[in-house]
Design a protein around this motif. Sequence first.
Motif, PDB file in Angstrom:
ATOM      1  N   GLU A  85      11.794 -14.564 -32.479  1.00  0.00           N
ATOM      2  CA  GLU A  85      11.050 -15.645 -32.990  1.00  0.00           C
ATOM      3  C   GLU A  85      10.520 -15.527 -34.291  1.00  0.00           C
ATOM      4  O   GLU A  85      10.518 -16.425 -35.283  1.00  0.00           O
ATOM      5  N   ASN A  86       9.944 -14.318 -34.695  1.00  0.00           N
ATOM      6  CA  ASN A  86       9.781 -14.095 -36.017  1.00  0.00           C
ATOM      7  C   ASN A  86      10.692 -14.246 -37.097  1.00  0.00           C
ATOM      8  O   ASN A  86      10.438 -14.824 -38.175  1.00  0.00           O
ATOM      9  N   ALA A  87      11.864 -13.770 -36.795  1.00  0.00           N
ATOM     10  CA  ALA A  87      13.066 -13.886 -37.643  1.00  0.00           C
ATOM     11  C   ALA A  87      13.270 -15.382 -37.727  1.00  0.00           C
ATOM     12  O   ALA A  87      13.653 -15.723 -38.781  1.00  0.00           O
ATOM     13  N   ILE A  88      13.275 -16.055 -36.849  1.00  0.00           N
ATOM     14  CA  ILE A  88      13.443 -17.574 -37.201  1.00  0.00           C
ATOM     15  C   ILE A  88      12.297 -18.322 -37.807  1.00  0.00           C
ATOM     16  O   ILE A  88      12.520 -18.927 -38.552  1.00  0.00           O
ATOM     17  N   LYS A  89      10.973 -17.899 -37.179  1.00  0.00           N
ATOM     18  CA  LYS A  89       9.900 -18.445 -37.883  1.00  0.00           C
ATOM     19  C   LYS A  89       9.671 -18.110 -39.552  1.00  0.00           C
ATOM     20  O   LYS A  89       9.428 -19.124 -40.332  1.00  0.00           O
ATOM     21  N   TYR A  90      10.042 -16.914 -39.964  1.00  0.00           N
ATOM     22  CA  TYR A  90       9.666 -16.658 -41.295  1.00  0.00           C
ATOM     23  C   TYR A  90      11.171 -16.578 -41.948  1.00  0.00           C
ATOM     24  O   TYR A  90      11.531 -15.611 -42.740  1.00  0.00           O
ATOM     25  N   ASN A  91      12.023 -17.837 -41.687  1.00  0.00           N
ATOM     26  CA  ASN A  91      13.195 -17.744 -42.493  1.00  0.00           C
ATOM     27  C   ASN A  91      13.264 -18.989 -43.349  1.00  0.00           C
ATOM     28  O   ASN A  91      12.216 -19.949 -43.526  1.00  0.00           O
ATOM     29  N   SER A 117      18.089  -8.594 -37.623  1.00  0.00           N
ATOM     30  CA  SER A 117      18.097  -8.910 -38.998  1.00  0.00           C
ATOM     31  C   SER A 117      17.836 -10.603 -39.352  1.00  0.00           C
ATOM     32  O   SER A 117      18.458 -11.044 -38.606  1.00  0.00           O
ATOM     33  N   ASP A 118      17.303 -10.737 -40.525  1.00  0.00           N
ATOM     34  CA  ASP A 118      17.340 -12.183 -40.949  1.00  0.00           C
ATOM     35  C   ASP A 118      17.378 -12.527 -42.304  1.00  0.00           C
ATOM     36  O   ASP A 118      17.212 -11.177 -43.075  1.00  0.00           O
ATOM     37  N   SER A 119      17.625 -13.385 -42.822  1.00  0.00           N
ATOM     38  CA  SER A 119      17.659 -13.895 -44.189  1.00  0.00           C
ATOM     39  C   SER A 119      16.416 -14.658 -44.794  1.00  0.00           C
ATOM     40  O   SER A 119      16.845 -15.554 -45.599  1.00  0.00           O
ATOM     41  N   PHE A 175      -3.844  -8.976 -35.631  1.00  0.00           N
ATOM     42  CA  PHE A 175      -4.526  -9.906 -36.216  1.00  0.00           C
ATOM     43  C   PHE A 175      -3.600  -9.975 -37.880  1.00  0.00           C
ATOM     44  O   PHE A 175      -4.222 -10.596 -38.873  1.00  0.00           O
ATOM     45  N   TYR A 176      -2.870  -8.903 -38.108  1.00  0.00           N
ATOM     46  CA  TYR A 176      -2.380  -8.856 -39.649  1.00  0.00           C
ATOM     47  C   TYR A 176      -1.493  -9.703 -39.899  1.00  0.00           C
ATOM     48  O   TYR A 176      -0.414 -10.013 -39.320  1.00  0.00           O
ATOM     49  N   ARG A 177      -1.495 -10.712 -40.825  1.00  0.00           N
ATOM     50  CA  ARG A 177      -0.295 -11.613 -41.201  1.00  0.00           C
ATOM     51  C   ARG A 177      -0.151 -11.483 -42.815  1.00  0.00           C
ATOM     52  O   ARG A 177      -1.047 -11.317 -43.483  1.00  0.00           O
ATOM     53  N   ALA A 178       1.114 -11.242 -42.845  1.00  0.00           N
ATOM     54  CA  ALA A 178       1.590 -11.072 -44.362  1.00  0.00           C
ATOM     55  C   ALA A 178       1.168 -11.921 -45.192  1.00  0.00           C
ATOM     56  O   ALA A 178       0.449 -12.050 -46.325  1.00  0.00           O
ATOM     57  N   ASP A 179       1.540 -13.153 -44.654  1.00  0.00           N
ATOM     58  CA  ASP A 179       1.549 -14.367 -45.603  1.00  0.00           C
ATOM     59  C   ASP A 179       0.509 -15.456 -44.622  1.00  0.00           C
ATOM     60  O   ASP A 179       1.067 -15.935 -44.054  1.00  0.00           O
ATOM     61  N   HIS A 196       0.739 -19.325 -44.454  1.00  0.00           N
ATOM     62  CA  HIS A 196       1.877 -19.655 -43.796  1.00  0.00           C
ATOM     63  C   HIS A 196       2.138 -19.319 -42.216  1.00  0.00           C
ATOM     64  O   HIS A 196       2.434 -20.287 -41.471  1.00  0.00           O
ATOM     65  N   SER A 197       1.732 -18.262 -42.205  1.00  0.00           N
ATOM     66  CA  SER A 197       1.876 -17.564 -40.645  1.00  0.00           C
ATOM     67  C   SER A 197       0.970 -18.457 -39.777  1.00  0.00           C
ATOM     68  O   SER A 197       1.507 -19.049 -38.768  1.00  0.00           O
ATOM     69  N   ARG A 198      -0.208 -18.859 -40.661  1.00  0.00           N
ATOM     70  CA  ARG A 198      -1.174 -19.700 -39.447  1.00  0.00           C
ATOM     71  C   ARG A 198      -0.556 -20.985 -39.289  1.00  0.00           C
ATOM     72  O   ARG A 198      -0.774 -21.742 -38.189  1.00  0.00           O
ATOM     73  N   GLY A 213       1.200 -18.830 -36.083  1.00  0.00           N
ATOM     74  CA  GLY A 213       1.378 -17.089 -35.863  1.00  0.00           C
ATOM     75  C   GLY A 213      -0.344 -16.721 -35.374  1.00  0.00           C
ATOM     76  O   GLY A 213      -0.999 -17.354 -36.051  1.00  0.00           O
ATOM     77  N   THR A 214      -0.138 -15.901 -34.699  1.00  0.00           N
ATOM     78  CA  THR A 214      -1.523 -15.472 -34.223  1.00  0.00           C
ATOM     79  C   THR A 214      -1.865 -13.954 -34.893  1.00  0.00           C
ATOM     80  O   THR A 214      -2.853 -13.648 -34.788  1.00  0.00           O
ATOM     81  N   GLY A 215      -0.823 -13.406 -35.390  1.00  0.00           N
ATOM     82  CA  GLY A 215      -1.011 -11.999 -36.132  1.00  0.00           C
ATOM     83  C   GLY A 215      -0.832 -11.079 -35.016  1.00  0.00           C
ATOM     84  O   GLY A 215      -1.248  -9.674 -35.105  1.00  0.00           O
ATOM     85  N   LEU A 216      -0.404 -11.336 -33.874  1.00  0.00           N
ATOM     86  CA  LEU A 216      -0.563 -10.541 -32.552  1.00  0.00           C
ATOM     87  C   LEU A 216       0.758  -9.956 -32.034  1.00  0.00           C
ATOM     88  O   LEU A 216       0.906  -9.138 -31.353  1.00  0.00           O
ATOM     89  N   GLY A 217       1.893 -10.715 -32.478  1.00  0.00           N
ATOM     90  CA  GLY A 217       3.104 -10.595 -32.019  1.00  0.00           C
ATOM     91  C   GLY A 217       3.797  -9.092 -32.150  1.00  0.00           C
ATOM     92  O   GLY A 217       4.128  -8.779 -31.306  1.00  0.00           O
ATOM     93  N   LEU A 218       3.709  -8.709 -33.357  1.00  0.00           N
ATOM     94  CA  LEU A 218       4.455  -7.457 -33.766  1.00  0.00           C
ATOM     95  C   LEU A 218       3.444  -6.395 -32.838  1.00  0.00           C
ATOM     96  O   LEU A 218       3.858  -5.264 -32.373  1.00  0.00           O
ATOM     97  N   ALA A 219       1.947  -6.451 -32.816  1.00  0.00           N
ATOM     98  CA  ALA A 219       1.162  -5.363 -32.243  1.00  0.00           C
ATOM     99  C   ALA A 219       1.793  -5.508 -30.728  1.00  0.00           C
ATOM    100  O   ALA A 219       2.098  -4.251 -30.064  1.00  0.00           O
TER     101      ALA A 219
HETATM  102  P1  ADP Z   1       2.501 -13.701 -36.355  1.00  0.00           P
HETATM  103  O1  ADP Z   1       2.018 -14.183 -34.970  1.00  0.00           O
HETATM  104  O2  ADP Z   1       1.530 -14.055 -37.393  1.00  0.00           O
HETATM  105  O3  ADP Z   1       3.974 -14.027 -36.363  1.00  0.00           O
HETATM  106  P2  ADP Z   1       3.297 -11.023 -36.070  1.00  0.00           P
HETATM  107  O4  ADP Z   1       2.555  -9.855 -35.807  1.00  0.00           O
HETATM  108  O5  ADP Z   1       4.387 -11.275 -35.217  1.00  0.00           O
HETATM  109  O6  ADP Z   1       2.135 -12.183 -36.163  1.00  0.00           O
HETATM  110  O7  ADP Z   1       3.740 -10.472 -37.630  1.00  0.00           O
HETATM  111  C1  ADP Z   1       2.642 -10.288 -38.559  1.00  0.00           C
HETATM  112  C2  ADP Z   1       3.123 -10.758 -39.946  1.00  0.00           C
HETATM  113  O8  ADP Z   1       4.278 -10.023 -40.319  1.00  0.00           O
HETATM  114  C3  ADP Z   1       3.561 -12.033 -39.675  1.00  0.00           C
HETATM  115  O9  ADP Z   1       2.361 -12.951 -39.955  1.00  0.00           O
HETATM  116  C4  ADP Z   1       4.580 -12.199 -41.130  1.00  0.00           C
HETATM  117  O10 ADP Z   1       3.829 -12.338 -42.240  1.00  0.00           O
HETATM  118  C5  ADP Z   1       5.106 -10.909 -41.028  1.00  0.00           C
HETATM  119  N1  ADP Z   1       6.488 -10.955 -40.549  1.00  0.00           N
HETATM  120  C6  ADP Z   1       6.758 -10.460 -39.089  1.00  0.00           C
HETATM  121  N2  ADP Z   1       7.923 -10.509 -38.906  1.00  0.00           N
HETATM  122  C7  ADP Z   1       8.700 -11.127 -40.306  1.00  0.00           C
HETATM  123  C8  ADP Z   1       9.916 -11.458 -40.526  1.00  0.00           C
HETATM  124  N3  ADP Z   1      11.208 -11.190 -39.704  1.00  0.00           N
HETATM  125  N4  ADP Z   1      10.119 -11.897 -41.955  1.00  0.00           N
HETATM  126  C9  ADP Z   1       9.013 -12.010 -42.692  1.00  0.00           C
HETATM  127  N5  ADP Z   1       7.719 -11.733 -42.239  1.00  0.00           N
HETATM  128  C10 ADP Z   1       7.614 -11.324 -41.212  1.00  0.00           C
END
Ligand code: ADP
Length: 508
Positions: free
Chosen positions: A394-400, A422-424, A440-444, A447-449, A453-459
């Motif tokens: 989902e992240n790979a699609i969302k942040y593509n 992997s994603d492009s 709750f960490y969001r890189a961008d 954009h994430s919000r 995005g909730t910032g919880l997915g990767l946790a």
């Molecule tokens: P979110 O719900 O915001 O996606 P995640 O915990 O899944 O939260 O991801 C944390 C942050 O990591 C995201 O806000 C995003 O900025 C970055 N991130 C995660 N996966 C990708 C990815 N495949 N490409 C780019 N950035 C990503």
Amino acid sequence: MTFPKPVKDNFKQVLFLRSFRARICLLTLTVGILTSVMMRHAIMQTYESKAVKQRTETVQNQLLIVARHLISNNYFATYRMQDPGMIASRQAINAELDTISNLYGGRVMIIGKGCKVIKDTYGISEGKTIISEEVIKCFLGENTASYDADNGFIEMTIPITSTGTDGKTATVGVMLASVSDEIIVDMVNQMDHNATVLEIMMIVAIVVISVLLSGVLTKPFGKVTEEIRKVKEELSEEAISVPDYVETVHIIDAFNELLGRMNALNATRAEFVANVSHELRTPMTSLKVLADSLLAQPDVPAELYREFMTDMVSEIDRENRIISDLLALVKMDKTEQNLSIETVSINELAEQTIKRLRPIALEKNVALDFESKRAVKAEVDEVKLTLALTNLVENAIKYNKDHGWVKVFLDADHQYFTLTVSDSGLGISETDLPHVYERFYRADKSHSRQIGGTGLGLAITKGAIMMHHGTITVTSELGKGSTFTVKIPLKHVVPKNHAENASQEEKH
Ligand code: ADP
């Protein structure tokens, strides 16, 4: 988690030697008392044998002198002669022998050739033949002495030798003497009495020393307990120190590490609660703003109502998403016992996940592919692993980007299977990369919000992988894309304490 009941220093614990102090005390007591008893025994033995030796030597020396007199007076040749000169010299020697026997409380016999008793100070064996090992040995030139402690005498033989005209020495007779050990027994008894007094004093001293010593030696452990209790009572976060022993330093170091971890956990928990409140409040604030602005206007057109209501629904959706993500995260935090492990085809699991996410990828114009090098079956919790993979894809699609691609690749060796996503896409900067698994960490952020995005997915993903004793790694380049690699053992290993708990629960 169940904790064992605290152990109290009661009498029973001490009695069963569960107390370290009691063990030290017993050990020093045993060593001390054993040593003193052994020492006393050894001293008494040495003393007794020395006293016997001394007495034997004294008597032997006296008898040797008499032996010389016997020879010089030609005692053996003349003992039957009745002329007055001979009688007088015999009487002188007999008197000497009587004196010695009286002095040492014993009996002396003079034995001549053919083992015949010539003189007996008791006067009962004269004329008799005496055949004993000692006498024969003595005739052969060997002095003997033996102590008969049971009957209370020392028996010894002394050869009576004469030197002939040819210069040769021959044993012409034997003196067989037995002397009383009364003096020795008296001295040994006196010594024994003194030793008993000394031994009692030593044992008392050893008891006192072992009680004091055990107290002093175990004091640092008491200090450790005291220090730890202080931390508990005062809820102090400061590291403690008991530098007395290397062992106490080790215990305290381990405790300080635990304290540090607890403090860190506490801080994380406080931060998490703050983050949760903040995240949950944001959609509520938007909802309130939207509702207030609707209420503030008296005649709101229907389109505006609809528009505001749509916004309000999306805020409610967002709130729901945060709550369900939080619930998923809490589940991951629970112990492994909540895992339902089954042998699952990972190929099917990945294909199903991708099938479900394909519409989202299509919507975003992202090509989604799955490639597998081999058929993989592994022991996993299907629901949790699907959740982890869904989040990654989902992240790979969302942040593509538009017309981008996402590739899922499955491989395995004899121990682990590896899923690579992997994603492009947008990629993650080097500074953000170490933090992406934090709650709750969001890189961008914006954009994430914006994309929900909730910032919880990767946790959640990391939690699920950890429960499988797996690892997750990421490489990424800003603007080019990211690769997440998940490695999980094919066979699920249940940690020992979990297995024990589970079997105990089954028994109950
Ligand atoms: P979110 O719900 O915001 O996606 P995640 O915990 O899944 O939260 O991801 C944390 C942050 O990591 C995201 O806000 C995003 O900025 C970055 N991130 C995660 N996966 C990708 C990815 N495949 N490409 C780019 N950035 C990503």
